[in-house]
Scaffold this active site. Sequence first.
Site, PDB file in Angstrom:
ATOM      1  N   LYS A  30       0.813  -1.218   0.000  1.00  0.00           N
ATOM      2  CA  LYS A  30       0.000   0.000   0.000  1.00  0.00           C
ATOM      3  C   LYS A  30       0.847   1.270   0.000  1.00  0.00           C
ATOM      4  O   LYS A  30       0.490   2.255  -0.643  1.00  0.00           O
ATOM      5  CB  LYS A  30      -0.961   0.007   1.189  1.00  0.00           C
ATOM      6  CG  LYS A  30      -0.330   0.233   2.540  1.00  0.00           C
ATOM      7  CD  LYS A  30      -1.385   0.301   3.621  1.00  0.00           C
ATOM      8  CE  LYS A  30      -0.754   0.473   4.991  1.00  0.00           C
ATOM      9  NZ  LYS A  30      -0.039   1.736   5.157  1.00  0.00           N
ATOM     10  N   GLU A 221      -4.193   4.255   6.297  1.00  0.00           N
ATOM     11  CA  GLU A 221      -4.721   3.531   7.467  1.00  0.00           C
ATOM     12  C   GLU A 221      -6.110   4.059   7.865  1.00  0.00           C
ATOM     13  O   GLU A 221      -6.385   4.322   9.038  1.00  0.00           O
ATOM     14  CB  GLU A 221      -3.756   3.650   8.657  1.00  0.00           C
ATOM     15  CG  GLU A 221      -2.337   3.177   8.378  1.00  0.00           C
ATOM     16  CD  GLU A 221      -2.206   1.654   8.302  1.00  0.00           C
ATOM     17  OE1 GLU A 221      -3.237   0.953   8.314  1.00  0.00           O
ATOM     18  OE2 GLU A 221      -1.064   1.183   8.223  1.00  0.00           O
ATOM     19  N   ARG A 615       2.100 -11.248  10.222  1.00  0.00           N
ATOM     20  CA  ARG A 615       3.440 -10.666  10.448  1.00  0.00           C
ATOM     21  C   ARG A 615       4.524 -11.635   9.982  1.00  0.00           C
ATOM     22  O   ARG A 615       5.671 -11.240   9.780  1.00  0.00           O
ATOM     23  CB  ARG A 615       3.686 -10.377  11.939  1.00  0.00           C
ATOM     24  CG  ARG A 615       2.804  -9.341  12.627  1.00  0.00           C
ATOM     25  CD  ARG A 615       2.619  -8.081  11.840  1.00  0.00           C
ATOM     26  NE  ARG A 615       1.421  -8.176  11.009  1.00  0.00           N
ATOM     27  CZ  ARG A 615       1.165  -7.381   9.980  1.00  0.00           C
ATOM     28  NH1 ARG A 615       2.035  -6.466   9.607  1.00  0.00           N
ATOM     29  NH2 ARG A 615       0.054  -7.500   9.278  1.00  0.00           N
TER      30      ARG A 615
END
Length: 678
Positions: A30, A221, A615
Amino acid sequence: MSDGLNPPQRDAVNTLSGPLLVLAGAGTGKTRVVTFRIANLIRHRTKPERILAVTFTRKAAGEMQERATDLLPGKYRKADAPRPEISTFHALCVRILRRHAPVLGYPERFAICDRGDQESAARAALREIRAPADSLKPSDLLGFIGRWKMASVSPSGAMSLAETDREHLAAAAYRRYQKSLKNSGVVDFDDLLLLTEQLFTKHPEVRRKEAARFDHVLIDEYQDTNHSQYEIVRGLAMGHRNLCVVGDDDQSIYGWRGAEVTHILRFAKDWPDAKVVRLEDNYRSSASIIQHANTLIAFNSERHDKVLKPARHEGPNPRILQFKDEQDEAVSVVKDIQRLMGMGRGAKDFAILFRTNEQPRAFETELRAAQLPYVLIGGMSFFDRREVRDLLAYLRLVADPGDDPAVLRVLNTPPRGIGDAARKALVTEAAARGKHVWDMIESPTGVTGLSKAAMKGVLEFRNMVQTWQELAERLSLQDMFHRILDDTKYEAEIRRLYEDPNDRDARWATVEEITNAAASYDTRRKSRKKKPRDRIIAFLDDLLVGNQDESREKEKQLSQNAIALMTLHSSKGLEFPFVYLVGLEEGILPHKRSLEGTEKDIAEERRLAYVGVTRAQDELTMTMALTRRKWGKPRETIPSRFLFEMTGQAENFVKRQRAAQQQAKGPTQRRSGAKQRR
């Protein structure tokens, strides 16, 4: 321009007008899309200064600015070239409030208070309403106030919403707290957002003026925005409608901080002509890890329809390991890390992720015993350290002697004979006259209750600050700090307070870091061209607001060659080759508070587990303990429902849960249930 972009990324980059929602799944690039889009807008003749991009951390803002500039021709890279306004929400709001604060009854040079100042104001507010000592702590009051402000609730609104006795007490204290801050020309961090929202709502001409500065607004975000941020974004973009928001509803994990996932879910309703682009190609994790993540998050019903697609296909399946207890869990995880490090992996390749702050104790013990380097991410913020708060308070005082919290913090720091009685006398006299404490310090002869020693200390303090104010006209910020340190003999104060040489060195290193920040600001902003007070305030804004997200401290910790221990919330935005997601048990993940709540609470916990899973780049290990101690006694646990969901055995969780409920009804059932489980 679009080299290296996949088709959805290119679509987002080349959509240059109208509302745009970019749904960017974990690891889908992004930041690359946002920076390429900014550069593309400029290439299509949008003036750089007419572009606003807002994110949540200073690090992210800096990376965006740097990457976008690197994509442009050389003329845009010159030091004096106009640039897009890329910043955090708080930094944006500070700039807006500096221009318009008087409209709301605040001075242009309002001060931003730190956590210590907030606690002092909260303590005073509780005293004013005569709250019983055991009814509400200052930290509890600040928790109430923070939640209200994040939901855009004013003191009067809080009073009408209050239901319990504690809430009524907190609402009454909130009113006093806010009045005290405003009377002192001070705002807290939540006020930066709330006051900007109020500016836009109550003063449309201000909103129009601020909105007219930009032709394009980009928000990163977006799933983490709270009510105030949502209203501010809407206010800035409603005229030109060139609003691009980027985010992932599946990674909305800050509900406890006021974030509302509904903002990204209803974007197409808020902006009916919005285009939606989905980024689903994950470049971070192996296929088997992505499969577990997709299977897990599909159990959330309120979400945008999207599925991560792995760009990598190699890698082992995630492991799910059960251990006897939390001690066995920690021992085994550390041994596994030792094994992999023995095969040549570095300490930085590993992360141990946990849900609660109590979990890392056993892991720290085992890592120390194994002599493995580790860092516990989080802990005390740089700006909560005593020496930082002292020195910044001195600088605030030079800029604005009317900053009562700053005056009271350093009035007797280091000690100069102004004890509690003298301090109380100054505060009482100031309140009686309706003036600032500094006014009493400037003319202390009329203040009753000052001893001879205290009077001497007050005059010494006054003369010192006045000298600094004169020097501020010609000294750099760096030199101002050196002068303050010399005049206050602050190094001697550190030696007095801390006996351990290592502790002293660490504290003095912190002081040096502030001085370095001042020197950097002098160079970067050419700040000596500003008036002294404005220069100091601008530096404090840059330092305090820019680091409110604590990304600077986290980045410093992660730069060490050490195993990372951190909460799942802290891990968002990071990636590691090897991830250990520990404590996957009902009551831990999902947290026990969510089990007492609604499906909405469970959904946020599921998103938190999803963040943990995504993650991992190469290997993911998920662990649980069959028993965990509570109040010193081992108690049986129930495996987290998320383990069952990821492995396609959700119905088995329901059976296990029913069995556990039956087991809890009596001793016979408990014994038979435990036996069956073994």
